[in-house]
Design a protein around this motif. Sequence first.
Motif, PDB file in Angstrom:
ATOM      1  N   SER A 192       0.855  -1.189   0.000  1.00 23.74           N
ATOM      2  CA  SER A 192       0.000   0.000   0.000  1.00 23.74           C
ATOM      3  C   SER A 192       0.893   1.242   0.000  1.00 23.74           C
ATOM      4  N   PHE A 193       0.285   2.385  -0.246  1.00 24.31           N
ATOM      5  CA  PHE A 193       1.051   3.604  -0.451  1.00 24.31           C
ATOM      6  C   PHE A 193       0.790   4.656   0.611  1.00 24.31           C
ATOM      7  N   GLY A 194       1.817   5.463   0.832  1.00 24.95           N
ATOM      8  CA  GLY A 194       1.701   6.667   1.633  1.00 24.95           C
ATOM      9  C   GLY A 194       1.626   7.877   0.710  1.00 24.95           C
ATOM     10  N   VAL A 195       1.726   9.059   1.283  1.00 19.58           N
ATOM     11  CA  VAL A 195       1.616  10.299   0.516  1.00 19.58           C
ATOM     12  C   VAL A 195       2.690  10.360  -0.577  1.00 19.58           C
ATOM     13  N   ASN A 196       3.934  10.016  -0.250  1.00 19.72           N
ATOM     14  CA  ASN A 196       5.010  10.105  -1.238  1.00 19.72           C
ATOM     15  C   ASN A 196       4.705   9.276  -2.480  1.00 19.72           C
ATOM     16  N   GLU A 197       4.250   8.058  -2.275  1.00 17.17           N
ATOM     17  CA  GLU A 197       3.955   7.185  -3.409  1.00 17.17           C
ATOM     18  C   GLU A 197       2.744   7.681  -4.196  1.00 17.17           C
ATOM     19  N   LEU A 198       1.738   8.195  -3.495  1.00 22.99           N
ATOM     20  CA  LEU A 198       0.566   8.735  -4.190  1.00 22.99           C
ATOM     21  C   LEU A 198       0.942   9.934  -5.049  1.00 22.99           C
ATOM     22  N   VAL A 199       1.832  10.793  -4.546  1.00 20.44           N
ATOM     23  CA  VAL A 199       2.310  11.918  -5.357  1.00 20.44           C
ATOM     24  C   VAL A 199       2.999  11.378  -6.611  1.00 20.44           C
ATOM     25  N   SER A 200       3.813  10.348  -6.452  1.00 21.43           N
ATOM     26  CA  SER A 200       4.520   9.779  -7.605  1.00 21.43           C
ATOM     27  C   SER A 200       3.566   9.293  -8.678  1.00 21.43           C
ATOM     28  N   PHE A 201       2.492   8.662  -8.270  1.00 17.40           N
ATOM     29  CA  PHE A 201       1.532   8.123  -9.240  1.00 17.40           C
ATOM     30  C   PHE A 201       0.558   9.169  -9.756  1.00 17.40           C
ATOM     31  N   LEU A 202       0.011   9.971  -8.865  1.00 18.04           N
ATOM     32  CA  LEU A 202      -1.109  10.837  -9.238  1.00 18.04           C
ATOM     33  C   LEU A 202      -0.700  12.227  -9.707  1.00 18.04           C
ATOM     34  N   TYR A 203       0.408  12.758  -9.209  1.00 19.06           N
ATOM     35  CA  TYR A 203       0.786  14.137  -9.505  1.00 19.06           C
ATOM     36  C   TYR A 203       2.198  14.203 -10.096  1.00 19.06           C
ATOM     37  N   PRO A 204       2.414  13.585 -11.248  1.00 19.21           N
ATOM     38  CA  PRO A 204       3.758  13.542 -11.824  1.00 19.21           C
ATOM     39  C   PRO A 204       4.346  14.925 -12.128  1.00 19.21           C
ATOM     40  N   ALA A 205       3.518  15.931 -12.332  1.00 15.82           N
ATOM     41  CA  ALA A 205       4.027  17.274 -12.635  1.00 15.82           C
ATOM     42  C   ALA A 205       4.800  17.869 -11.464  1.00 15.82           C
ATOM     43  N   VAL A 206       4.499  17.445 -10.237  1.00  8.70           N
ATOM     44  CA  VAL A 206       5.215  17.979  -9.067  1.00  8.70           C
ATOM     45  C   VAL A 206       6.010  16.896  -8.336  1.00  8.70           C
ATOM     46  N   ARG A 207       6.028  15.699  -8.880  1.00 10.35           N
ATOM     47  CA  ARG A 207       6.704  14.561  -8.218  1.00 10.35           C
ATOM     48  C   ARG A 207       8.144  14.895  -7.842  1.00 10.35           C
ATOM     49  N   ALA A 208       8.941  15.381  -8.782  1.00  9.25           N
ATOM     50  CA  ALA A 208      10.361  15.644  -8.506  1.00  9.25           C
ATOM     51  C   ALA A 208      10.531  16.770  -7.489  1.00  9.25           C
ATOM     52  N   ARG A 209       9.705  17.798  -7.599  1.00  9.30           N
ATOM     53  CA  ARG A 209       9.797  18.923  -6.661  1.00  9.30           C
ATOM     54  C   ARG A 209       9.438  18.477  -5.239  1.00  9.30           C
ATOM     55  N   TYR A 210       8.371  17.698  -5.122  1.00  2.00           N
ATOM     56  CA  TYR A 210       7.939  17.201  -3.815  1.00  2.00           C
ATOM     57  C   TYR A 210       9.025  16.298  -3.217  1.00  2.00           C
ATOM     58  N   ALA A 211       9.567  15.428  -4.042  1.00  2.57           N
ATOM     59  CA  ALA A 211      10.606  14.508  -3.565  1.00  2.57           C
ATOM     60  C   ALA A 211      11.849  15.263  -3.102  1.00  2.57           C
ATOM     61  N   ARG A 212      12.230  16.306  -3.843  1.00  4.71           N
ATOM     62  CA  ARG A 212      13.418  17.073  -3.455  1.00  4.71           C
ATOM     63  C   ARG A 212      13.191  17.780  -2.113  1.00  4.71           C
ATOM     64  N   LEU A 213      12.000  18.349  -1.925  1.00  5.69           N
ATOM     65  CA  LEU A 213      11.686  18.964  -0.638  1.00  5.69           C
ATOM     66  C   LEU A 213      11.746  17.939   0.493  1.00  5.69           C
ATOM     67  N   HIS A 214      11.231  16.741   0.230  1.00  4.55           N
ATOM     68  CA  HIS A 214      11.244  15.690   1.256  1.00  4.55           C
ATOM     69  C   HIS A 214      12.674  15.285   1.597  1.00  4.55           C
ATOM     70  N   VAL A 215      13.516  15.108   0.582  1.00  6.14           N
ATOM     71  CA  VAL A 215      14.914  14.745   0.814  1.00  6.14           C
ATOM     72  C   VAL A 215      15.619  15.825   1.629  1.00  6.14           C
ATOM     73  N   ALA A 216      15.444  17.077   1.237  1.00 10.06           N
ATOM     74  CA  ALA A 216      16.089  18.179   1.965  1.00 10.06           C
ATOM     75  C   ALA A 216      15.608  18.243   3.408  1.00 10.06           C
ATOM     76  N   SER A 217      14.312  18.052   3.616  1.00 14.12           N
ATOM     77  CA  SER A 217      13.758  18.054   4.963  1.00 14.12           C
ATOM     78  C   SER A 217      14.393  16.951   5.813  1.00 14.12           C
ATOM     79  N   ASN A 218      14.520  15.775   5.242  1.00 12.22           N
ATOM     80  CA  ASN A 218      15.151  14.661   5.959  1.00 12.22           C
ATOM     81  C   ASN A 218      16.621  14.950   6.247  1.00 12.22           C
ATOM     82  N   GLN A 219      17.320  15.550   5.290  1.00 13.77           N
ATOM     83  CA  GLN A 219      18.727  15.861   5.504  1.00 13.77           C
ATOM     84  C   GLN A 219      18.912  16.839   6.659  1.00 13.77           C
TER      85      GLN A 219
END
Length: 152
Positions: A86-113
């Motif tokens: 099953s999926f969380g928010v990150n995976e749903l963004v990847s599938f449903l909102y490809p136009a912002v997928r990379a931007r969302y992922a980069r923000l998540h990575v930076a936040s984790n860092q």
Amino acid sequence: MLGIHDIATCVSRSEEHGKLATLMFETGQEWAAVCAFYSAYHLVRASLMTDPVFDDLERLRKISPKIFPEDRTVSKHSKGGLSSASFGVNELVSFLYPAVRARYARLHVASNQVRYERGIRAIATTNLQEDHAEIVRAFTDGELKSTLHQPS
């Protein structure tokens, strides 16, 4: 059934985090990345709650057999990646909102860092500001809706 309060709360929280991110970016504080990510996260959650794709099980099945109508209220960031059951928010963004997928992922990575490592590595804060601004713009313009497998 979802109440307007849930969506309104997500939007309100996003605005609060976004304002703080702006102030922190202006003063060069790396924690701006965390605030910017959570601002984007709350807008994505509001989008999931209102996205009509979750009202159409056939459409969801075409996108992924792992996405269910009840996933519109998911709050966990990830449930183990794209290969999980099953999926969380990150995976749903990847599938449903490809136009912002990379931007969302980069923000998540930076936040984790910032939160779990020794700070942001190899990501320019100007890119993070742009990522956040684009997600806010997409939400504001009503573009955070799945366009995959639209009914004809």
